[in-house]
Design an enzyme around this catalytic site. Sequence first.
Site, short mmCIF file in Angstrom:
data_model
loop_
_atom_site.label_atom_id
_atom_site.label_comp_id
_atom_site.label_asym_id
_atom_site.label_seq_id
_atom_site.Cartn_x
_atom_site.Cartn_y
_atom_site.Cartn_z
N HIS A 24 -30.40 -25.09 -19.67
CA HIS A 24 -28.97 -25.44 -19.65
C HIS A 24 -28.73 -26.87 -19.20
CE1 HIS A 24 -29.13 -24.14 -15.29
NE2 HIS A 24 -28.32 -25.15 -15.17
N ASP B 117 -34.18 -19.59 -19.66
CA ASP B 117 -33.47 -20.80 -19.23
C ASP B 117 -34.43 -21.87 -18.75
OD1 ASP B 117 -31.38 -22.51 -18.86
OD2 ASP B 117 -30.72 -21.66 -16.95
N GLY C 203 -26.52 -29.78 -9.89
CA GLY C 203 -27.44 -30.93 -9.88
C GLY C 203 -28.83 -30.53 -9.45
N ASN C 204 -28.93 -29.41 -8.71
CA ASN C 204 -30.25 -28.88 -8.31
C ASN C 204 -30.95 -28.15 -9.45
OD1 ASN C 204 -29.10 -28.57 -5.10
ND2 ASN C 204 -31.21 -29.22 -5.43
N SER C 205 -30.21 -27.73 -10.48
CA SER C 205 -30.80 -26.94 -11.55
C SER C 205 -32.01 -27.65 -12.15
CB SER C 205 -29.77 -26.70 -12.66
OG SER C 205 -28.77 -25.82 -12.23
N GLY D 33 -41.94 -2.63 -29.35
CA GLY D 33 -41.14 -1.88 -30.31
C GLY D 33 -40.49 -0.63 -29.76
N VAL D 34 -39.91 -0.74 -28.57
CA VAL D 34 -39.17 0.39 -27.99
C VAL D 34 -37.82 -0.10 -27.50
CG1 VAL D 34 -41.13 1.82 -27.29
CG2 VAL D 34 -40.36 -0.01 -25.78
N ILE E 206 -35.46 0.53 -24.55
CA ILE E 206 -35.66 1.14 -23.23
C ILE E 206 -34.39 0.99 -22.39
CG2 ILE E 206 -38.16 0.95 -23.12
CD1 ILE E 206 -37.84 -1.71 -21.71
#
Length: 469
Positions: free
Chosen positions: A100, A131, A204-206, A262-263, A265
């Site tokens: 992001h 992310d 800003g820490n992201s 392929g389940v 859940i």
Amino acid sequence: MRVALLLFAAIALAMPSVATEPDATNAPVTFAPMIKEVSPCVVTVFSSRTMKEPGIPGFPGSENDPVLRRFFGDRPEQKQRGLGSGVVVRADGYIITNNHVIDAADEVKVGFADGHEQYVAKVVGTDPKTDLAVLKIDPGQRKLSAIAFADSTKVDVGDLVFAIGNPFGVGQTVTMGIVSAVGRGVGLADYEDFLQTDASINPGNSGGALVDSRGRLVGVNTAIISPTGANLGIGFAVPATLARGIMGSIIENGKVIRGYLGVNIQPVTTELAKMLKLPSEDGAFVGDVQEDGPAAKAGIKAEDVIIKVNDAPVSDARHLRLMIAQMSPGTKVTLTVVREGAEKTIEATLKDLAETEGRTGKKGSPRDGQKSTRGALGIRLEDIDDNLRRRFDIPRELKGAVITEVAPGSRADEAGLKSGQVILGINRKPVESGQEAADALDQGQGDVLLRIWSDGARFYLVIRREVGK
């Protein structure tokens, strides 16, 4: 933008004594040497993208009107700028950050805390599902320091951690806290296994570093929960071990390659465990098995509960998704399932996760003159005809009773049933018409176990009846 700076008086608090070596002095404990060593590995990520005004104020649709455009002229382009953090993970210029931070950016640059020079960064690849994103710079004559990775699977609640980044663009900042929780899933990404921390994390820490007391990366700071946008002590970081795997796949393949079982859940709720007489609420409940998928070929069935993968316990559905996704296509896995109260071991070979778009039902209200049945629990049920199949995008082969109305505040509404969903079975018995489903609901006693089709997925849902029903 006005920034309010709040000054707080320092209050001396009695602190517990810190264990020291016999020959240690009484000098206060400091982490300064570790911070000095690891700080050069954390960078500021600058992003920008060009945005064009959508049209002329007061004239909807004017962006496509040549006459108005000729009279008023083209609207000016604007630059939208963003700021985040990143971590140098390889000395040849690879940097990890949050998706992001650089999403939809036209230009990305990287700056270091010790100077004003910025380096143009290439986006090597992104993974919105976790992310995360990987950047690459040409450092030129600059010698880069790469951060060391910790094994984040060994991180525990109470471990000391430090968040390093550039909050609000004030410059590189270090905050300290502890790991508040591990294995968090909060609905921010498709694949989550967050470390939670009370170390101060702000805008800003992201993309910045969460390191342990030895300066090793334990997580990539990603998000906070706050009604104000400022830190309230609830921050989340992608674990370093997960981030390292994503980073390696992007660098090697240009994208993330995930395993696919392929389940469909879902969690084992208390109500579901009670209705199906399951031994516990651990594991991932199989609501449906994808046709021709690895699970179907291996013999996994709906209503199985997957409790282990290669002898590693599965805590819940989110945990299973994460475990499978981190494996490579072609990997052979041994699954332990609970079926009809007994454990069973099944071997499956994973495939490459197919990226498919979800199907969206077309919502609407019941048609005049359509035969419908008001069932118990506050739902209106109808037979599936061609019109309803088109309206709700119901597959041709599907049989059951379609829900066309849910009474507000009813038990069905509280359980999450919605118009357009199809009831395939009630209390483990299939139904093929609205009347059959309504009769089954009216005649039954106690809680109701429904098998539901919704937007291409099948799952189970328990609805609790009114007291006395």
